[in-house]
Design a protein around this motif. Structure first.
Motif, PDB file in Angstrom:
ATOM      1  N   ASN A  86      -5.154  -7.851 -12.824  1.00 40.70           N
ATOM      2  CA  ASN A  86      -5.181  -8.459 -11.489  1.00 40.70           C
ATOM      3  C   ASN A  86      -4.006  -7.996 -10.647  1.00 40.70           C
ATOM      4  O   ASN A  86      -4.162  -7.631  -9.478  1.00 40.70           O
ATOM      5  N   ILE A  87      -2.822  -8.021 -11.239  1.00 43.97           N
ATOM      6  CA  ILE A  87      -1.608  -7.674 -10.500  1.00 43.97           C
ATOM      7  C   ILE A  87      -1.533  -6.171 -10.244  1.00 43.97           C
ATOM      8  O   ILE A  87      -1.321  -5.722  -9.112  1.00 43.97           O
ATOM      9  N   LEU A  88      -1.725  -5.373 -11.292  1.00 47.76           N
ATOM     10  CA  LEU A  88      -1.564  -3.927 -11.159  1.00 47.76           C
ATOM     11  C   LEU A  88      -2.630  -3.319 -10.244  1.00 47.76           C
ATOM     12  O   LEU A  88      -2.326  -2.473  -9.393  1.00 47.76           O
ATOM     13  N   GLY A  90      -4.496  -4.933  -7.972  1.00 50.58           N
ATOM     14  CA  GLY A  90      -4.294  -5.430  -6.613  1.00 50.58           C
ATOM     15  C   GLY A  90      -3.210  -4.651  -5.898  1.00 50.58           C
ATOM     16  O   GLY A  90      -3.380  -4.233  -4.741  1.00 50.58           O
ATOM     17  N   ALA A  91      -2.085  -4.415  -6.594  1.00 45.19           N
ATOM     18  CA  ALA A  91      -0.998  -3.648  -5.993  1.00 45.19           C
ATOM     19  C   ALA A  91      -1.415  -2.204  -5.742  1.00 45.19           C
ATOM     20  O   ALA A  91      -1.112  -1.619  -4.694  1.00 45.19           O
ATOM     21  N   ASP A  94      -3.509  -2.080  -2.650  1.00 45.06           N
ATOM     22  CA  ASP A  94      -2.689  -2.234  -1.436  1.00 45.06           C
ATOM     23  C   ASP A  94      -1.984  -0.936  -1.069  1.00 45.06           C
ATOM     24  O   ASP A  94      -1.795  -0.626   0.117  1.00 45.06           O
ATOM     25  N   ALA A 146     -10.396  -7.559  -7.142  1.00 48.37           N
ATOM     26  CA  ALA A 146      -9.186  -7.537  -6.307  1.00 48.37           C
ATOM     27  C   ALA A 146      -9.418  -6.822  -4.974  1.00 48.37           C
ATOM     28  O   ALA A 146      -9.025  -7.338  -3.917  1.00 48.37           O
ATOM     29  N   HIS A 233       5.353  -5.374  -4.682  1.00 47.20           N
ATOM     30  CA  HIS A 233       3.963  -5.049  -4.995  1.00 47.20           C
ATOM     31  C   HIS A 233       3.551  -5.339  -6.436  1.00 47.20           C
ATOM     32  O   HIS A 233       2.347  -5.445  -6.703  1.00 47.20           O
ATOM     33  N   PHE A 234       4.495  -5.486  -7.348  1.00 46.82           N
ATOM     34  CA  PHE A 234       4.110  -5.594  -8.749  1.00 46.82           C
ATOM     35  C   PHE A 234       4.622  -6.855  -9.439  1.00 46.82           C
ATOM     36  O   PHE A 234       4.467  -6.983 -10.657  1.00 46.82           O
ATOM     37  N   THR A 370       0.650  -6.940   0.881  1.00 52.67           N
ATOM     38  CA  THR A 370       0.427  -7.097  -0.562  1.00 52.67           C
ATOM     39  C   THR A 370      -0.727  -8.065  -0.826  1.00 52.67           C
ATOM     40  O   THR A 370      -0.749  -8.775  -1.829  1.00 52.67           O
ATOM     41  N   LYS A 373      -2.848  -7.804  -4.232  1.00 58.60           N
ATOM     42  CA  LYS A 373      -2.041  -8.235  -5.383  1.00 58.60           C
ATOM     43  C   LYS A 373      -1.852  -9.744  -5.379  1.00 58.60           C
ATOM     44  O   LYS A 373      -2.039 -10.416  -6.405  1.00 58.60           O
ATOM     45  N   ASP A 374      -1.497 -10.310  -4.224  1.00 60.35           N
ATOM     46  CA  ASP A 374      -1.247 -11.753  -4.156  1.00 60.35           C
ATOM     47  C   ASP A 374      -2.529 -12.561  -4.355  1.00 60.35           C
ATOM     48  O   ASP A 374      -2.510 -13.627  -4.979  1.00 60.35           O
TER      49      ASP A 374
END
Length: 427
Positions: A86-88, A90-91, A94, A146, A233-234, A370, A373-374
């Motif tokens: 999800n985080i990686l 999403g970033a 972006d 994402a 971003h991460f 971002t 990611k968010d």
């Protein structure tokens, strides 16, 4: 970017600020709303058909004597992988600069990868291969989710976000209702079923490409690789994030309340209300149908009404209160009609919440640059709530009996209501 979009869908790169303003989008972006609905349907119908029916069937085929242990192991690993993805992703979305845009390349990669992963899942012959394949599928699945949510943030102006979020919720609701039904048709041939589900997933790529028509992002400003860029971003949001975290926690408690009950519906009917197998099956079908219909109706109603009234926080608060009331109803009487009443009240609340939740999430984002990611991190509240709900329910039942289950679920929804009420930046 030399934009080929009309002013109703997105601003040009030269004035791009990560979001679309009301002035730049005077009319509802119908194409985007349809694309979001189709995108949500494509990923969730396949996911629920797999995770709810065909994945357990494959586990039973490969390791019939250790089904429970394999399910637990697979769920734990997939949850960890999904959280990181999800985080990686999403970033990455972006930060992507390509002539196909920021979101479209990731959706295509996710769609094709999901098809391949599900196809392989139908043929693996060992537990390690199954767990690994399902984990890879989680990565590709989040490569769809994402960017879809990022598109909702990027391309829809505040005045239409309730309606657009309702479109996403409508696709989500239809996919939720049909996913396990489709999966159940292939219990005798899981490989074919997983291939069919993968085929449904891959449709998200051409569909969203056509409906979104994302412009090139090559000329969008690029951030140099610095410590601040990595932190922004991460990792979790660090600035202007008070309301963002209130929304995240509120969502977590709503999902906890939902799954504390939904995860135990069968046991509530058999152990608390003392129904037989046939009656329990009948009431489960009734409850599921009511919740699905309520979700679809609210998808058509809640978002547009929220846009017209220019209110986002209030519908979320009202939905949380309805859930709190609905999940408490069976506390007062151990009769199956109380579960039907629960489905009507809590189902309406859940449908309303799903319809406007994403609009609230976007409204409290700390930084539009971002967004994917968010929003991906906010989506972790879904995963956390789904895991915590049954665990909290089991603890309440073990310690105090089924009556306390409904009290705990209602308390969780009330906590969510309070958290949403504390949000200051929106009405």
């Amino acid at each position: 970017m030399a934009s080929n979009e009309t002013p109703t869908t997105a601003p040009s790169t030269h004035e791009w600020s990560g979001t679309t303003s009301d002035e730049q989008q005077p009319r509802l972006p119908i194409r985007l709303v349809i694309g979001l609905a189709i995108g949500a349907f494509c990923w969730i119908v396949a996911y629920l058909g797999a995770v709810g029916v065909l994945l357990p069937a494959r586990i039973a085929e490969i390791a019939p004597a250790d089904k429970a242990a394999v399910v637990a192991l697979n769920s734990t690993i997939s949850m960890i992988v999904a959280a990181i993805a999800n985080i990686l992703i999403g970033a990455g979305s972006d930060l992507t600069r390509s002539r196909f845009g920021r979101r479209t390349p990731w959706i295509w990669a996710g769609a094709v990868g999901s098809l391949l992963s599900l196809t392989v899942l139908g043929h693996v012959q060992s537990v390690p291969a199954l767990v690994t394949t399902w984990a890879v599928y989680q990565v590709f699945l989040n490569s769809i989710i994402a960017p879809l949510l990022g598109t909702l943030s990027d391309r829809v102006s505040p005045q239409f976000r309730g309606t657009a979020a309702s479109g996403y919720a409508l696709g989500n609701g239809l996919g939720t209702g049909l996913g396990q039904v489709i999966g159940a048709q292939f219990l005798g041939n899981t490989a074919t079923g997983l291939l069919v589900l993968g085929g449904l997933t891959v449709l998200v790529a051409p569909a969203t490409s056509w409906f979104f028509r994302e412009s090139s992002s090559v000329d969008m400003p690029k951030r140099p690789f610095t410590k601040d860029m990595v932190l922004d971003h991460f990792v979790f949001a660090r600035h202007n994030a008070r309301d963002y975290y209130l929304a995240l926690l509120g969502k977590f408690f709503v999902i906890l309340a939902k799954f504390a009950i939904q995860g135990y519906v069968l046991y509530i009917l058999t152990d608390y209300m003392l129904l037989g197998e046939d009656d329990s099956s009948r009431y489960i079908s009734i409850i599921s149908l009511i919740i699905m219909v309520a979700g679809i109706v609210m998808a058509f109603v809640a978002g547009p009404v929220a846009d017209r009234l220019k209110l986002i926080k209030l519908p979320v608060i009202v939905s949380s209160l309805l859930i709190a009331v609905g999940v408490l109803v069976p506390f007062f009487s151990a009769t199956p009609m109380m579960m039907v009443l629960y489905a009507v009240i809590a189902g309406t609340g859940l449908g309303m919440f799903n319809a406007v939740d994403q609009a609230l999430n976007i409204a409290v984002l700390p930084d539009p640059d971002t967004a994917a990611k968010d929003l991906g991190i906010l989506n972790l509240a879904n995963t956390g709530g789904q895991i915590a709900g049954p665990l909290v329910a089991a603890a309440a039942i073990s310690a105090f009996g089924y009556h306390m289950l409904f009290v705990v679920a209602s308390a969780a929804a009330l906590v969510a209501t309070l958290l949403f009420a504390l949000i200051r930046s929106i009405r």
